[in-house]
Scaffold this active site. Structure first.
Site, PDB file in Angstrom:
ATOM      1  N   HIS A 128     -10.180  -4.410  11.060  1.00  0.00           N
ATOM      2  CA  HIS A 128     -10.824  -4.360   9.750  1.00  0.00           C
ATOM      3  C   HIS A 128     -12.181  -3.674   9.807  1.00  0.00           C
ATOM      4  CE1 HIS A 128      -7.785  -7.380   8.935  1.00  0.00           C
ATOM      5  NE2 HIS A 128      -7.993  -7.206   7.657  1.00  0.00           N
ATOM      6  N   GLU A 156       0.799  -1.230   0.000  1.00  0.00           N
ATOM      7  CA  GLU A 156       0.000   0.000   0.000  1.00  0.00           C
ATOM      8  C   GLU A 156       0.828   1.275   0.000  1.00  0.00           C
ATOM      9  OE1 GLU A 156      -0.852  -2.604   1.930  1.00  0.00           O
ATOM     10  OE2 GLU A 156      -2.876  -3.095   1.260  1.00  0.00           O
TER      11      GLU A 156
END
Lengths: 465, 337
Positions: A266, A197
């Site tokens: 998450h 990322e």
């Protein structure tokens, strides 16, 4: 020509120091870069280097002198052949911290003069939503399809637009948002990245600096934490830091907010984080029509846009107008339902709770005005203020944590801009101030609910139920 | 010395000192001198309180940007970290505008809103001036991505230091750059110290030219104090990247004479170490000696050149001292387009 050597500052805060040691004496020849003296402060010892070549004509401040003010002449360099006798130094008046350009106050260099007051921040004026022509066919579309259609349309229109991220191409998107794009646009423009990322976010920003229009998909915004430095320090700030030269026309998109039963790492809402940053545009739509229209606007926008979607909304269907080029303006909130009693302000998944609550409240006789912010930066306060001037009451609804939330900002801004119109304190309905628990019952408790929205509305309308 | 030369075209120079013509020697001398004098002046102005915040000087490392620039062509992009003044001067940005940015004035390259670490030029394709160690490596890889996407034959010259070489995103970038064969040359300016920490104290392996090996990226160590060696290696690396063979790593063994920033007394290294670099390896003195030895310039001519350079730097300093600060209205401009 003689050159004065001044007592240097080692840091912006240093005002004086000690001249610990001279390493040259009068008559010595020095070249640029030679260490000629050592100075001391309470923090450090530092070498003074000659910045010119020449002969040490005169040492003005003797070794061991204490508390020598910055910018005092400590020695004078002369050119070879010059006589030290010609040197005249005004030792009585150390330049101290006076800044040299004060000699020319006309020229408005930095001066001790009072700074003008802080200029007013510009007011962002969003365009109004475009009218949907009468007779336009409305097509029931999922948010997922609407996002895909937006990308496909913009990629057809502009060859500089490409999409990259983990699993966006061959896998067709981890949440199938990029379904079919690889087949239509090929591997050059629909690019599977490694799981990296920070790297691909930075790569995307670099490509945007060079003029491309990347759409960087984060599988979820949880993983964008790895890349937040590039989003904030590179994408958001470079336009300002470059004096307006460099732009970052990039979209960072992906699911944000709590998902279902995936635990604390998450399942979280980053709306307020990104909305805090000047230089970013932050979008967080609820309906499919807004998702499509706003994503198209985001891709065309020359600024970095953080586009916060919601996994649980991907499969929800809404009517989308069947138009060749349906766009929704950035920075414009939408009044979803007009009402006179209370204003509910929300965005993204919060709208689901707010909508359910509104239906029940309307049934029970409360005339709710419901506003979907859609864009979180710039925040469309005029729409909110106008509404609150009418209703006198406001409840905000979001999934993010309470401290420093979007609701906190709206409450503060309403105090600034509509205090005299408020008939009750602004109330926030938010996610609870805890990491997201896994257990089904606890997770439910951690999230906001329609019930909490109704309770908040009852509170601000002083209703006994 | 070159260790590995995948781009074999230039390998014939291996073992021989790559030579400069008279014009090249004179060019390199003047450019390096400009950077040196500019930085000395900046140091002086910092001492006078005219430059605020951080100020990282490039003194000692001049041969790196000069040699690389001589091997590049117009249109190639460059990007670096915060020690960026030399990188801007070498691509031809106006010393007045650079110095005025250091003093935070209206006429600065970023209108005074960037400062020493943040200057850019779309025209010269210089993309900063980036303050977060290592961030420029991903960004520079993106510049190369854009070149490949648009099928341009430009190369991204991505500079970073030995300190940045330990950042994670550097390796994320290496991986993607080789995976997609992007036209990028990674120029590691190894000046031996990441702020106050020597490479030996920070790196498990200290040959940074090998840091691309596991990705299949060729690399070489270069004498970064000798502008001829720098240009020679850079030509090889740039050609490799331009011809579509992907990234290339050049580890420039160089040295900064000054502290990490102006407020660093550099106690972590000995005075002898600094002095021996200055007296034996100085990039400018090396060129000067060759110019005199070959009788390509007289002492007098070099002195005149020095005078010219000083005049440019003085003019920049005067401008940067007298130019007004940005208007208050600039506070809210250019946040978004």
């Amino acid at each position: 020509m003689s050159v004065e050597i001044l007592m240097p500052a080692l840091s912006p805060t240093m005002e004086e120091g000690n001249l610990a040691k001279w390493l040259v004496k009068e008559g010595d020849t020095v070249s640029a870069g030679d260490v000629i003296a050592e100075i001391e402060t309470d923090k450090a010892t530092m070498e003074v280097e000659a910045v010119d070549e020449g002969v040490v004509g005169k040492i003005v401040v003797e070794e061991g002198a204490q508390n020598v003010k910055v910018n005092t002449v400590i020695a004078v360099l002369i050119e070879e052949g010059e006589s030290a006798d010609d040197i005249k130094v005004d030792t009585s008046a150390p330049a101290a911290s006076e800044e040299p350009k004060q000699e020319n106050p006309e020229e408005s260099g930095p001066s001790e003069q009072e700074q003008p007051s802080v200029p007013a921040a510009p007011v962002f004026e969003a365009k109004a939503d475009s009218e949907i022509p009468e007779g336009t066919e409305m097509v029931s579309t999922t948010v997922r399809e609407a996002l895909r259609d937006a990308m496909a349309e913009e990629m057809r229109a502009d060859g500089d637009v490409f999409v990259m991220g983990e699993e966006v191409a061959e896998y067709q998107g981890a949440y199938k948002v990029t379904q079919g794009l690889l087949q239509e646009f090929g591997a050059k423009r629909v690019i599977d990245t490694p799981i990296t990322e920070h790297g691909f976010a930075g790569l995307g920003v670099g490509a945007a600096f060079a003029g491309l229009k990347p759409i960087v998909e984060f599988m979820t915004f949880n993983f964008a934490m790895q890349a937040i430095d590039q989003i904030i320090n590179s994408a958001a700030k470079t336009h300002y830091m470059s004096g307006g030269q460099v732009t970052s026309p990039i979209v960072f998109r992906g699911p944000n907010g709590p998902a279902a039963r995936v635990g604390a790492q998450h399942s979280q809402d980053f709306s307020a984080w990104y909305a805090h940053i000047p230089g970013l545009i932050v979008v967080s739509p609820y309906s499919a029509a807004d998702a499509k229209g706003l994503l198209k606007s985001a891709i065309r926008n020359p600024n970095p846009v953080v586009f916060l979607e919601n996994e649980l909304l991907y499969g929800q269907s809404f009517d989308v107008p069947k138009l060749a080029d349906w766009t929704v303006p950035l920075g414009k909130a939408k009044v979803v339902r007009e009402g006179a009693d209370v204003t509910i302000v929300s965005h993204s998944m919060g709208m689901r709770y707010a909508t359910e609550a509104t239906e029940k409240l309307v049934e029970s006789g409360i005339d709710v005005e419901l506003i979907d912010l859609r864009t979180l930066r710039p925040l469309d306060m005029p729409t909110v203020v106008e509404s609150v001037k009418k209703t006198g009451r406001c409840v905000t609804v979001e999934e993010g944590w309470p401290q420093g939330s979007i609701g906190s900002e709206i409450a503060a801004r309403l105090m600034d801009e509509a205090f005299d119109y408020l008939d009750a304190p602004v109330m926030r309905v938010t996610g609870k101030d805890v990491p997201m628990p896994y257990a089904a019952n606890l997770e439910k408790l951690a999230l906001p609910s329609a019930k909490e929205v109704i309770e908040a509305v009852n509170a601000v309308t002083y209703r006994q139920v | 010395m070159p260790k590995k030369t995948d781009a074999a075209a230039k390998a014939s120079t291996k073992g021989n000192m790559p030579a400069f013509t008279k014009e090249e020697e004179l060019y390199a001398y003047k450019e390096m001198l400009l950077i040196r004098r500019f930085e000395e002046k900046a140091g002086q102005m910092y001492g006078m309180g005219l430059i605020g915040g951080f100020c990282h000087l490039y003194i000692g490392q001049e041969a790196v940007v000069t040699g690389v620039h001589m091997a590049s062509k117009k249109g190639d992009a460059s990007i670096t970290g915060y020690r960026d003044h030399g990188h801007m001067l070498i691509v031809g940005l106006d010393p007045k505008a650079v110095m005025a940015e250091l003093t935070g004035r209206k006429g600065g390259l970023s209108k005074g809103k960037g400062g020493s670490m943040h200057m850019f030029s779309n025209e010269e394709r210089f993309y900063g001036g980036n303050g977060i160690v290592g961030a420029q490596v991903s960004l520079g890889t993106g510049l190369a991505f854009a070149a490949k996407y648009r099928e341009e034959d430009t190369v991204s010259l991505t500079y970073f230091g030995d300190g940045a070489a330990n950042q994670g995103q550097v390796y994320e970038s290496f991986n993607m750059a080789k995976l997609w064969n992007l036209p990028v040359v990674y120029i590691i300016e190894n000046n031996k110290y990441a702020m106050g920490t020597s490479l030996e104290r920070a790196a498990s392996t200290t040959d940074l030219s090998k840091r691309g090996e596991s990705f299949g990226i060729p690399g070489e160590q270069v004498d970064g104090m000798d502008v001829r060696m720098v240009r020679d290696a850079a030509e090889r690396a740039i050609q490799h990247a331009r011809e579509g063979n992907g990234p290339y790593i050049l580890e420039m063994l160089t040295y900064r004479y000054r502290g990490h920033s102006m407020s660093d007394p550099a106690k972590y290294r000995s005075k002898d170490e600094v002095q021996s670099m200055r007296s034996e390896r100085d990039p400018i003195e090396q060129v000067k000696a060759r110019l005199l030895e070959n009788e390509w310039a007289t002492e007098e001519e070099l002195k005149d050149m020095d005078k010219d350079v000083r005049a440019i730097v003085s003019e920049a300093a005067d401008f940067a001292t007298n130019d007004p600060e940005p208007d208050a209205d600039e506070l809210y401009t250019e946040i978004t387009v």
